[in-house]
Design a protein around this motif. Structure first.
Motif, PDB file in Angstrom:
ATOM      1  N   PHE A 138      79.781  58.526   0.507  1.00 48.13           N
ATOM      2  CA  PHE A 138      78.926  57.942  -0.524  1.00 48.13           C
ATOM      3  C   PHE A 138      77.461  57.942  -0.104  1.00 48.13           C
ATOM      4  N   GLY A 139      77.212  57.547   1.140  1.00 47.43           N
ATOM      5  CA  GLY A 139      75.833  57.494   1.620  1.00 47.43           C
ATOM      6  C   GLY A 139      75.183  58.861   1.651  1.00 47.43           C
ATOM      7  N   ALA A 140      75.937  59.867   2.102  1.00 46.81           N
ATOM      8  CA  ALA A 140      75.389  61.227   2.163  1.00 46.81           C
ATOM      9  C   ALA A 140      75.066  61.741   0.764  1.00 46.81           C
ATOM     10  N   ALA A 141      75.952  61.458  -0.194  1.00 46.91           N
ATOM     11  CA  ALA A 141      75.707  61.903  -1.567  1.00 46.91           C
ATOM     12  C   ALA A 141      74.491  61.189  -2.153  1.00 46.91           C
ATOM     13  N   PHE A 142      74.365  59.893  -1.865  1.00 43.99           N
ATOM     14  CA  PHE A 142      73.211  59.157  -2.379  1.00 43.99           C
ATOM     15  C   PHE A 142      71.913  59.691  -1.804  1.00 43.99           C
ATOM     16  N   GLN A 143      71.877  59.931  -0.492  1.00 42.61           N
ATOM     17  CA  GLN A 143      70.644  60.415   0.120  1.00 42.61           C
ATOM     18  C   GLN A 143      70.268  61.793  -0.401  1.00 42.61           C
ATOM     19  N   GLU A 144      71.258  62.640  -0.592  1.00 41.32           N
ATOM     20  CA  GLU A 144      70.979  63.972  -1.148  1.00 41.32           C
ATOM     21  C   GLU A 144      70.415  63.850  -2.555  1.00 41.32           C
ATOM     22  N   ALA A 145      71.018  62.978  -3.370  1.00 39.46           N
ATOM     23  CA  ALA A 145      70.532  62.785  -4.741  1.00 39.46           C
ATOM     24  C   ALA A 145      69.135  62.171  -4.752  1.00 39.46           C
ATOM     25  N   LEU A 146      68.880  61.261  -3.821  1.00 44.68           N
ATOM     26  CA  LEU A 146      67.570  60.617  -3.741  1.00 44.68           C
ATOM     27  C   LEU A 146      66.495  61.621  -3.337  1.00 44.68           C
ATOM     28  N   GLU A 147      66.802  62.461  -2.352  1.00 43.17           N
ATOM     29  CA  GLU A 147      65.823  63.454  -1.897  1.00 43.17           C
ATOM     30  C   GLU A 147      65.551  64.504  -2.968  1.00 43.17           C
ATOM     31  N   GLN A 148      66.562  64.867  -3.727  1.00 44.36           N
ATOM     32  CA  GLN A 148      66.343  65.818  -4.822  1.00 44.36           C
ATOM     33  C   GLN A 148      65.504  65.186  -5.931  1.00 44.36           C
ATOM     34  N   SER A 149      65.673  63.869  -6.113  1.00 48.86           N
ATOM     35  CA  SER A 149      64.951  63.173  -7.184  1.00 48.86           C
ATOM     36  C   SER A 149      63.546  62.769  -6.770  1.00 48.86           C
ATOM     37  N   MET A 150      63.292  62.738  -5.464  1.00 51.53           N
ATOM     38  CA  MET A 150      61.978  62.360  -4.941  1.00 51.53           C
ATOM     39  C   MET A 150      61.538  63.397  -3.912  1.00 51.53           C
ATOM     40  N   PRO A 151      61.299  64.633  -4.336  1.00 48.50           N
ATOM     41  CA  PRO A 151      60.998  65.712  -3.382  1.00 48.50           C
ATOM     42  C   PRO A 151      59.712  65.485  -2.594  1.00 48.50           C
ATOM     43  N   GLU A 152      58.848  64.600  -3.096  1.00 47.59           N
ATOM     44  CA  GLU A 152      57.606  64.326  -2.379  1.00 47.59           C
ATOM     45  C   GLU A 152      57.811  63.396  -1.190  1.00 47.59           C
ATOM     46  N   GLY A 153      58.993  62.829  -1.059  1.00 52.16           N
ATOM     47  CA  GLY A 153      59.272  61.957   0.068  1.00 52.16           C
ATOM     48  C   GLY A 153      60.160  60.788  -0.311  1.00 52.16           C
ATOM     49  N   ALA A 154      61.473  60.914  -0.069  1.00 48.96           N
ATOM     50  CA  ALA A 154      62.428  59.857  -0.399  1.00 48.96           C
ATOM     51  C   ALA A 154      62.508  58.852   0.742  1.00 48.96           C
ATOM     52  N   PRO A 155      62.814  57.582   0.436  1.00 46.65           N
ATOM     53  CA  PRO A 155      63.022  56.596   1.504  1.00 46.65           C
ATOM     54  C   PRO A 155      64.126  57.058   2.464  1.00 46.65           C
ATOM     55  N   SER A 156      63.883  56.873   3.747  1.00 47.86           N
ATOM     56  CA  SER A 156      64.856  57.314   4.757  1.00 47.86           C
ATOM     57  C   SER A 156      65.635  56.140   5.337  1.00 47.86           C
ATOM     58  N   PHE A 157      65.658  55.020   4.611  1.00 44.50           N
ATOM     59  CA  PHE A 157      66.308  53.811   5.092  1.00 44.50           C
ATOM     60  C   PHE A 157      67.738  54.048   5.571  1.00 44.50           C
ATOM     61  N   LEU A 158      68.540  54.743   4.769  1.00 45.49           N
ATOM     62  CA  LEU A 158      69.950  54.926   5.138  1.00 45.49           C
ATOM     63  C   LEU A 158      70.093  55.656   6.463  1.00 45.49           C
ATOM     64  N   LYS A 159      69.332  56.732   6.625  1.00 43.96           N
ATOM     65  CA  LYS A 159      69.410  57.514   7.863  1.00 43.96           C
ATOM     66  C   LYS A 159      68.897  56.722   9.061  1.00 43.96           C
ATOM     67  N   ASP A 160      67.826  55.982   8.844  1.00 43.55           N
ATOM     68  CA  ASP A 160      67.135  55.332   9.959  1.00 43.55           C
ATOM     69  C   ASP A 160      67.779  54.032  10.412  1.00 43.55           C
ATOM     70  N   VAL A 161      68.363  53.280   9.477  1.00 45.24           N
ATOM     71  CA  VAL A 161      68.847  51.939   9.835  1.00 45.24           C
ATOM     72  C   VAL A 161      70.376  51.829   9.797  1.00 45.24           C
ATOM     73  N   PRO A 162      71.011  51.783   8.635  1.00 47.21           N
ATOM     74  CA  PRO A 162      72.474  51.629   8.660  1.00 47.21           C
ATOM     75  C   PRO A 162      73.192  52.724   9.451  1.00 47.21           C
ATOM     76  N   HIS A 163      72.651  53.948   9.392  1.00 49.72           N
ATOM     77  CA  HIS A 163      73.299  55.065  10.089  1.00 49.72           C
ATOM     78  C   HIS A 163      72.452  55.570  11.263  1.00 49.72           C
ATOM     79  N   GLY A 164      71.649  54.682  11.824  1.00 50.66           N
ATOM     80  CA  GLY A 164      70.756  55.077  12.910  1.00 50.66           C
ATOM     81  C   GLY A 164      71.150  54.572  14.282  1.00 50.66           C
ATOM     82  N   TYR A 165      72.369  54.009  14.401  1.00 49.73           N
ATOM     83  CA  TYR A 165      72.810  53.424  15.682  1.00 49.73           C
ATOM     84  C   TYR A 165      74.236  53.884  15.926  1.00 49.73           C
ATOM     85  N   THR A 166      74.365  55.165  16.260  1.00 46.48           N
ATOM     86  CA  THR A 166      75.674  55.815  16.228  1.00 46.48           C
ATOM     87  C   THR A 166      76.193  56.278  17.590  1.00 46.48           C
TER      88      THR A 166
END
Length: 255
Positions: A138-166
Motif C-alpha cells: 500500500f505504501g509503495a503504491a501511494f508513494q508512486e501515485a503521489l510522485e506521479q501527481s506531484m512531479p515537481e517534488g512529492a513529500p518523502s515522509f513515508l520513505k524517510d520516517v515510517p520506512h526509514g529505520y529498516t
C-alpha cells in the motif's frame, strides 16, 4: 488526524501486526506493561485481550491520540508522555511495548535509555518497525501515485520516517548505546485488506503528516483526486489486498 488514522489506516495496517505483537507479548506473561506511541489503541486492545490480567499503561506524545485511544480502550491507563522523558519510576514495568513508533523518536538512543530505566532488571522491550517502502504494497503504491501527481517534488515522509529505520544492525547499535542488548530479530510479512484503494489513499492523505503538505497547496483537491485515481489503477477496484513487511525486535538489559 486521529479520526482519519483510525478509520482508514488502523484496520488495514496496524491491527494485523497488533495481533502478532500481542501474541508475542502474551508469551512473556507480563504483569506490568508500558506501551509507547500507542496511537488510538490498536495494540493496546489486542494486548489486553491476550493478557487480560496485565496492568497496562498506554502512552502517546500526541494528546489527541491519547484522547481518542482512551475513549476506544478504557481498560488501559492512558497518559500523554514523551518517550524520551518518561514520567515513571525506575524499574516500573516488566514489559515495554511499541508498535511502529520507534521510527518517529527524534533521539532513539535517548528513548531507548528511558526504556531501559523504567524496565525491570529481567524485563523485555518488544517492538516492531516497517521494512523498506518497497516491501509495503500500500505504501509503495501511494508513494508512486503521489510522485506521479506531484512531479515537481512529492513529500518523502513515508520513505524517510515510517520506512526509514529498516536495518537491524542500526537498531542494535542504537540499543547498545542505551545499555540494551538486541536478543531476537524476526522479519514477518502479513497481508493488509482494505475496503478500497480510495480508502487507503484518504488515510495517507489525511491521517499522516502528508496532510500538512496538502493543506498548504491551492491545488490540493486536484492532487488528492489524482492520487486516489492512480492508486486505484495500481491496486484495483473494490476491496484490495497487499503484503506488508515488518521486523519484530526483542531487547533486554545488557548483561
Amino acid at each position: 488526524m486521529p479520526e482519519a488514522y483510525e478509520r482508514h489506516l488502523v484496520p488495514v495496517f496496524f491491527r494485523p501486526f497488533a495481533a502478532d505483537l500481542a501474541a508475542r507479548a502474551a508469551a512473556l506473561q507480563p504483569l506490568t506493561v508500558l506501551e509507547l506511541a500507542a496511537g488510538t489503541g490498536a495494540l493496546t486492545s489486542a494486548l489486553l485481550t491476550a493478557v487480560p490480567t496485565a496492568s497496562v499503561v498506554a502512552t502517546d506524545l500526541n494528546e489527541a491520540m491519547v484522547t481518542a485511544g482512551s475513549a476506544r480502550e478504557s481498560r488501559a491507563d492512558w497518559r500523554q508522555a514523551d518517550a524520551q522523558e518518561l514520567p515513571f519510576e525506575d524499574g516500573s514495568f516488566d514489559l515495554v511495548l511499541c508498535q511502529f513508533g520507534v521510527m518517529f523518536f527524534p533521539d532513539r538512543a535517548a528513548a531507548y535509555s528511558e526504556v531501559g530505566r523504567v524496565l525491570a532488571p529481567q524485563g523485555r522491550f518488544l517492538f516492531n518497525s516497517w521494512g523498506p517502502l518497497a516491501s509495503h504494497g500500500f505504501g509503495a503504491a501511494f508513494q508512486e501515485a503521489l510522485e506521479q501527481s506531484m512531479p515537481e517534488g512529492a513529500p518523502s515522509f513515508l520513505k524517510d520516517v515510517p520506512h526509514g529505520y529498516t536495518d537491524p544492525a542500526v537498531v542494535a547499535a542504537d540499543l547498545a548505546i542505551a545499555g540494551l542488548a538486541l536478543a531476537t530479530t524476526v522479519e514477518i510479512t502479513l497481508d493488509g485488506v482494505a475496503e478500497s484503494a480510495s480508502s487507503v489513499a484518504t488515510g495517507f492523505l489525511t491521517g499522516t503528516p502528508v496532510s500538512a503538505a496538502m493543506e498548504a497547496r491551492q491545488d490540493a483537491g486536484t492532487i488528492r483526486a489524482s492520487v486516489t485515481q492512480k492508486m486505484t489503477a495500481l491496486l484495483g477496484t473494490g476491496a484490495v489486498t497487499a503484503p506488508m513487511t515488518a521486523t519484530v525486535y526483542t531487547a533486554h538489559h545488557q548483561v
